[in-house]
Design an enzyme around this catalytic site. Structure first.
Site, PDB file in Angstrom:
ATOM      1  N   ASP A  71      52.353  58.306   0.737  1.00 46.62           N
ATOM      2  CA  ASP A  71      52.173  58.788  -0.576  1.00 46.62           C
ATOM      3  C   ASP A  71      52.898  59.963  -0.757  1.00 46.62           C
ATOM      4  O   ASP A  71      52.417  61.044  -0.051  1.00 46.62           O
ATOM      5  CB  ASP A  71      50.881  58.874  -0.970  1.00 46.62           C
ATOM      6  CG  ASP A  71      50.655  59.439  -2.743  1.00 46.62           C
ATOM      7  OD1 ASP A  71      51.716  59.856  -3.025  1.00 46.62           O
ATOM      8  OD2 ASP A  71      49.619  59.450  -3.073  1.00 46.62           O
ATOM      9  N   TYR A 120      61.965  64.373 -15.906  1.00 52.95           N
ATOM     10  CA  TYR A 120      62.797  63.536 -14.972  1.00 52.95           C
ATOM     11  C   TYR A 120      64.174  63.942 -14.805  1.00 52.95           C
ATOM     12  O   TYR A 120      64.754  64.386 -13.699  1.00 52.95           O
ATOM     13  CB  TYR A 120      63.191  62.076 -15.538  1.00 52.95           C
ATOM     14  CG  TYR A 120      63.715  60.906 -14.550  1.00 52.95           C
ATOM     15  CD1 TYR A 120      62.911  60.636 -13.583  1.00 52.95           C
ATOM     16  CD2 TYR A 120      65.188  60.896 -14.641  1.00 52.95           C
ATOM     17  CE1 TYR A 120      63.703  59.427 -12.833  1.00 52.95           C
ATOM     18  CE2 TYR A 120      65.819  59.981 -13.797  1.00 52.95           C
ATOM     19  CZ  TYR A 120      64.963  59.522 -12.960  1.00 52.95           C
ATOM     20  OH  TYR A 120      65.354  58.417 -12.019  1.00 52.95           O
ATOM     21  N   VAL A 161      69.449  50.765 -13.251  1.00 58.19           N
ATOM     22  CA  VAL A 161      69.116  49.641 -12.472  1.00 58.19           C
ATOM     23  C   VAL A 161      67.891  48.907 -13.431  1.00 58.19           C
ATOM     24  O   VAL A 161      66.967  49.747 -13.858  1.00 58.19           O
ATOM     25  CB  VAL A 161      68.988  49.755 -11.239  1.00 58.19           C
ATOM     26  CG1 VAL A 161      68.488  48.603 -10.365  1.00 58.19           C
ATOM     27  CG2 VAL A 161      70.016  50.605 -10.452  1.00 58.19           C
TER      28      VAL A 161
END
Length: 309
Positions: A69, A233, A264
């Site tokens: 993680d 982002y 993608v």
């Protein structure tokens, strides 16, 4: 699950974060197909182990799983210890794991996970517009986006840096996005500061990210010159791009590059992307396997060097 793989001193060792699906899985598959021993990492042990088993069914035996993680320091430390004990070095680090930094909502006309066919006939702009309409920018998601996409990536890189420096040809490939380009920033001052890698420091990067979150919470993104759509982002990827260049200057023996795999079709894009994971993964692998002594501190738009701006 951790598998035992005996690798020769000449076999390259790679770690791929977020390797159980999408682009990350394809990077693992294609690296292994090129003779690289791959440590596929993922948060979820069952999904990671299943991904490794799938690759082994394809005849790729030099792949093993280790839980990771990237936002959890003890998890990162366990991976670093494992690599040190098993291999004593790391040749390739592909920082692929990331989250959207937004709260996704479902379009009732498409369902919770649209199929590829739903986007037939839509160009990339219309697909991005659909994504924008089907998410909410909320503070908690934005904060988590920075913690994962920038700070998590940075923590993994720092923990594995000694192992990369032990390689004769260590390289870091940060999977970025066209959304991380500085053209999305409205403030010329912010653009210049993030592009000035000679003067930019990690401390200043952290100050800028703290200022972004403060402005986000205050509803002041536009007035302060930050990106306003998919803002967390874009800011996290721009910060990661800048940090990559700082790192490349600090460690000239390493190859530290960023690559945009394109838009993608993945879970993150809700299948709205134009490219397959195989196509996106191929672009990342091409940068990971560049000839020795190649560029460092560069941004690759696919396989071509391009501007960070």
């Amino acid at each position: 699950m951790e598998g035992g793989i005996s690798s020769s001193p000449t076999t390259r060792i790679a770690v791929v974060t977020g390797g159980n699906k999408g682009i990350g899985f394809e990077v693992c598959r294609q690296l292994a197909g090129n003779g690289v021993t791959v440590v596929l990492t993922a948060r979820d042990e069952a999904r990671g182990a299943a991904a490794v088993e799938k690759l082994r069914e394809l005849g790729l035996s030099d792949v093993l799983f280790h839980q990771l993680d990237i936002a959890d320091a003890p998890s990162i430390a366990r991976l670093a210890d494992f690599l040190k004990n098993c291999f004593g070095r790391l040749d390739i680090l592909v920082n692929n794991a990331a989250i959207a930094g937004v709260e996704l909502i479902d379009d009732p006309s498409f369902g919770p996970k649209p199929t590829v066919e739903k986007f037939s006939g839509m160009d990339d702009h219309k697909r991005v517009e659909w994504m924008s309409k089907n998410c909410r920018q909320i503070y908690d998601a934005a904060k988590q986006g920075l913690q994962t996409n920038y700070y998590g990536t940075k923590q993994v890189t720092e923990a594995l840096l000694p192992l990369l420096l032990s390689s004769s040809d260590g390289r870091i490939v940060n999977v970025t996005s066209g959304f991380g380009l500085l053209r999305f920033f409205r403030s010329e001052e912010l653009k210049q500061e993030l592009n000035d890698v000679v003067r930019l420091t990690e401390e200043r990067l952290h100050e800028l990210l703290a200022a972004f979150l403060k402005d986000f919470e205050a509803g002041a993104l536009e007035v302060s010159g930050w990106p306003t759509e998919f803002s967390a982002y874009k800011v996290a990827k721009a910060a990661m791009n800048a940090h990559s260049r700082v790192l490349a200057r600090r460690h000239p023996a390493l190859r530290v590059n960023c690559v945009d795999p394109g838009y993608v079709r993945t879970d993150m894009t809700r299948n709205s992307g134009l490219l397959t994971p195989e196509e996106g993964g191929a672009k990342v692998v091409a940068v990971a396997l560049l000839p020795e002594g190649g560029p460092t501190g560069a941004f690759f738009d696919g396989v071509e060097e391009a501007s960070f701006v």
